[in-house]
Design a protein around this motif. Structure first.
Motif, PDB file in Angstrom:
ATOM      1  N   ASP A  36       0.833  -1.203   0.000  1.00  0.00           N
ATOM      2  CA  ASP A  36       0.000   0.000   0.000  1.00  0.00           C
ATOM      3  C   ASP A  36       0.870   1.257   0.000  1.00  0.00           C
ATOM      4  O   ASP A  36       0.550   2.249  -0.661  1.00  0.00           O
ATOM      5  CB  ASP A  36      -0.921   0.008   1.222  1.00  0.00           C
ATOM      6  CG  ASP A  36      -2.080  -0.979   1.083  1.00  0.00           C
ATOM      7  OD1 ASP A  36      -2.380  -1.363  -0.067  1.00  0.00           O
ATOM      8  OD2 ASP A  36      -2.665  -1.361   2.099  1.00  0.00           O
ATOM      9  N   ALA A  37       1.958   1.202   0.740  1.00  0.00           N
ATOM     10  CA  ALA A  37       2.826   2.372   0.844  1.00  0.00           C
ATOM     11  C   ALA A  37       3.462   2.729  -0.499  1.00  0.00           C
ATOM     12  O   ALA A  37       3.466   3.882  -0.909  1.00  0.00           O
ATOM     13  CB  ALA A  37       3.905   2.131   1.892  1.00  0.00           C
ATOM     14  N   ALA A  70      -0.418  19.482   4.134  1.00  0.00           N
ATOM     15  CA  ALA A  70      -1.190  18.534   4.942  1.00  0.00           C
ATOM     16  C   ALA A  70      -1.081  17.132   4.345  1.00  0.00           C
ATOM     17  O   ALA A  70      -0.814  16.156   5.059  1.00  0.00           O
ATOM     18  CB  ALA A  70      -2.651  18.965   5.003  1.00  0.00           C
ATOM     19  N   THR A  71      -1.288  17.042   3.059  1.00  0.00           N
ATOM     20  CA  THR A  71      -1.173  15.751   2.367  1.00  0.00           C
ATOM     21  C   THR A  71       0.244  15.221   2.461  1.00  0.00           C
ATOM     22  O   THR A  71       0.485  14.029   2.674  1.00  0.00           O
ATOM     23  CB  THR A  71      -1.576  15.923   0.890  1.00  0.00           C
ATOM     24  OG1 THR A  71      -2.892  16.446   0.833  1.00  0.00           O
ATOM     25  CG2 THR A  71      -1.516  14.601   0.161  1.00  0.00           C
ATOM     26  N   ARG A  72       1.195  16.114   2.305  1.00  0.00           N
ATOM     27  CA  ARG A  72       2.605  15.749   2.411  1.00  0.00           C
ATOM     28  C   ARG A  72       2.885  15.101   3.771  1.00  0.00           C
ATOM     29  O   ARG A  72       3.508  14.033   3.845  1.00  0.00           O
ATOM     30  CB  ARG A  72       3.430  17.029   2.260  1.00  0.00           C
ATOM     31  CG  ARG A  72       4.911  16.895   2.297  1.00  0.00           C
ATOM     32  CD  ARG A  72       5.537  18.276   2.179  1.00  0.00           C
ATOM     33  NE  ARG A  72       4.979  19.037   1.061  1.00  0.00           N
ATOM     34  CZ  ARG A  72       5.674  19.461   0.012  1.00  0.00           C
ATOM     35  NH1 ARG A  72       6.964  19.193  -0.029  1.00  0.00           N
ATOM     36  NH2 ARG A  72       5.107  20.157  -0.937  1.00  0.00           N
ATOM     37  N   SER A  73       2.403  15.721   4.812  1.00  0.00           N
ATOM     38  CA  SER A  73       2.613  15.192   6.156  1.00  0.00           C
ATOM     39  C   SER A  73       1.994  13.800   6.291  1.00  0.00           C
ATOM     40  O   SER A  73       2.562  12.910   6.932  1.00  0.00           O
ATOM     41  CB  SER A  73       1.984  16.139   7.175  1.00  0.00           C
ATOM     42  OG  SER A  73       2.167  15.669   8.485  1.00  0.00           O
ATOM     43  N   HIS A  74       0.834  13.623   5.688  1.00  0.00           N
ATOM     44  CA  HIS A  74       0.168  12.315   5.705  1.00  0.00           C
ATOM     45  C   HIS A  74       1.024  11.245   5.037  1.00  0.00           C
ATOM     46  O   HIS A  74       1.193  10.143   5.573  1.00  0.00           O
ATOM     47  CB  HIS A  74      -1.192  12.434   5.004  1.00  0.00           C
ATOM     48  CG  HIS A  74      -1.782  11.117   4.619  1.00  0.00           C
ATOM     49  ND1 HIS A  74      -2.211  10.192   5.536  1.00  0.00           N
ATOM     50  CD2 HIS A  74      -2.018  10.555   3.408  1.00  0.00           C
ATOM     51  CE1 HIS A  74      -2.690   9.123   4.912  1.00  0.00           C
ATOM     52  NE2 HIS A  74      -2.577   9.319   3.627  1.00  0.00           N
ATOM     53  N   ALA A  77       3.934  10.121   7.122  1.00  0.00           N
ATOM     54  CA  ALA A  77       3.492   9.249   8.217  1.00  0.00           C
ATOM     55  C   ALA A  77       3.279   7.824   7.719  1.00  0.00           C
ATOM     56  O   ALA A  77       3.628   6.853   8.404  1.00  0.00           O
ATOM     57  CB  ALA A  77       2.211   9.803   8.831  1.00  0.00           C
ATOM     58  N   VAL A  78       2.719   7.682   6.523  1.00  0.00           N
ATOM     59  CA  VAL A  78       2.492   6.350   5.955  1.00  0.00           C
ATOM     60  C   VAL A  78       3.821   5.649   5.683  1.00  0.00           C
ATOM     61  O   VAL A  78       3.996   4.468   6.009  1.00  0.00           O
ATOM     62  CB  VAL A  78       1.669   6.449   4.653  1.00  0.00           C
ATOM     63  CG1 VAL A  78       1.603   5.104   3.953  1.00  0.00           C
ATOM     64  CG2 VAL A  78       0.272   6.967   4.946  1.00  0.00           C
ATOM     65  N   LEU A  79       4.770   6.388   5.120  1.00  0.00           N
ATOM     66  CA  LEU A  79       6.086   5.812   4.833  1.00  0.00           C
ATOM     67  C   LEU A  79       6.795   5.390   6.118  1.00  0.00           C
ATOM     68  O   LEU A  79       7.485   4.370   6.152  1.00  0.00           O
ATOM     69  CB  LEU A  79       6.941   6.826   4.065  1.00  0.00           C
ATOM     70  CG  LEU A  79       6.509   7.112   2.619  1.00  0.00           C
ATOM     71  CD1 LEU A  79       7.351   8.221   2.013  1.00  0.00           C
ATOM     72  CD2 LEU A  79       6.588   5.851   1.780  1.00  0.00           C
ATOM     73  N   ARG A  80       6.611   6.175   7.160  1.00  0.00           N
ATOM     74  CA  ARG A  80       7.226   5.853   8.450  1.00  0.00           C
ATOM     75  C   ARG A  80       6.603   4.577   9.019  1.00  0.00           C
ATOM     76  O   ARG A  80       7.313   3.688   9.494  1.00  0.00           O
ATOM     77  CB  ARG A  80       7.035   7.031   9.410  1.00  0.00           C
ATOM     78  CG  ARG A  80       8.117   7.194  10.447  1.00  0.00           C
ATOM     79  CD  ARG A  80       7.898   8.462  11.240  1.00  0.00           C
ATOM     80  NE  ARG A  80       6.579   8.511  11.847  1.00  0.00           N
ATOM     81  CZ  ARG A  80       5.767   9.556  11.777  1.00  0.00           C
ATOM     82  NH1 ARG A  80       6.132  10.639  11.130  1.00  0.00           N
ATOM     83  NH2 ARG A  80       4.596   9.529  12.372  1.00  0.00           N
ATOM     84  N   ALA A  81       5.278   4.480   8.940  1.00  0.00           N
ATOM     85  CA  ALA A  81       4.573   3.305   9.468  1.00  0.00           C
ATOM     86  C   ALA A  81       4.896   2.051   8.668  1.00  0.00           C
ATOM     87  O   ALA A  81       4.753   0.936   9.164  1.00  0.00           O
ATOM     88  CB  ALA A  81       3.069   3.558   9.471  1.00  0.00           C
TER      89      ALA A  81
END
Lengths: 119, 119
Positions: A36-37, A70-74, A77-81
DNA sequence: TAAAGTGTTCGATGGAGGTCGACCACATGA
DNA sequence: TCATGTGGTCGACCTCCATCGAACACTTTA
């Protein structure tokens, strides 16, 4: 060793912001999350840009992306998770590192496909 | 060469149904499509089941999937368009083959990750 | 203290795609 | 010719997630 002032975060410990930074090791990431990432084109752009520079030299805001902050921050976070990046705060900026070796051991070849993609 | 009757499809050419069967070679598949294809858990189940049997021994209806036949048909079309499977009609049934070598050459390691996934 | 810069969070929105029932198309066998 | 089995197509629905603006939090500097 004298008591000279340290300017990096190691001496002061994590900042208030960095305290809330949760990372996940690639070995603990389900294949579903990893796929998904990397299935998102914006996130693949981040990964490729990150691979083109040395570790800890790119803050989140320095990426050339066609989305709002905002989208960038999202996306970060996904890449980190997904265990794809590691982040570290330095002053007001958040620097990034691509977790090449760890991620490649957990998902051999996947990151290479992303980095080899010609846009 | 005599005029003896042939019972296989090769002698009669593709059937009316098979005529509409469009395949795409993995080398022509964008990374985006490949990732989208394997990012779905139902499609990964199909790929894993397909890998567990010899080629051309599994018809579409023989897969154990928690979806309707309409959805099933949709997933097979996606896998075909992504260069992951090849399909061939035999009577009323449509048999499948996993395009291991071709796909692995175009996207090294990706299919291996899917097949190694423990559900 | 105030201001500027960086990044996150929140709530809302829109679109893409997974899902389904119903119907249709084709092949086979009675 | 009809019935059965297999699979695709169509239209509708619904959920998920990428996206955004606005507000907030933290850091640094003036």
């Amino acid at each position: 060793m004298s008591v000279r002032r340290e300017s990096n975060t190691e001496a002061r410990g994590p900042s208030a912001r960095a305290r809330g930074l949760t990372h996940r090791h690639p070995s603990e990431v389900p294949l579903q999350d990893a796929l998904d990432a990397v299935a998102d084109p914006v996130r693949r752009t981040i990964l490729r840009e990150l691979a083109g520079r040395p570790d800890w030299t790119r803050a989140c805001g320095t990426f050339d992306l066609p989305v709002s902050k905002a989208t960038r921050s999202h996306h970060f976070a996904v890449l980190r998770a997904a265990g794809l990046i590691e982040q570290r705060d330095e002053g007001p900026r958040r620097f990034n590192r691509l977790r090449r070796a760890e991620f490649d051991q957990a998902f051999p070849g996947l990151l290479a496909l992303v980095l080899a993609e010609r846009v």
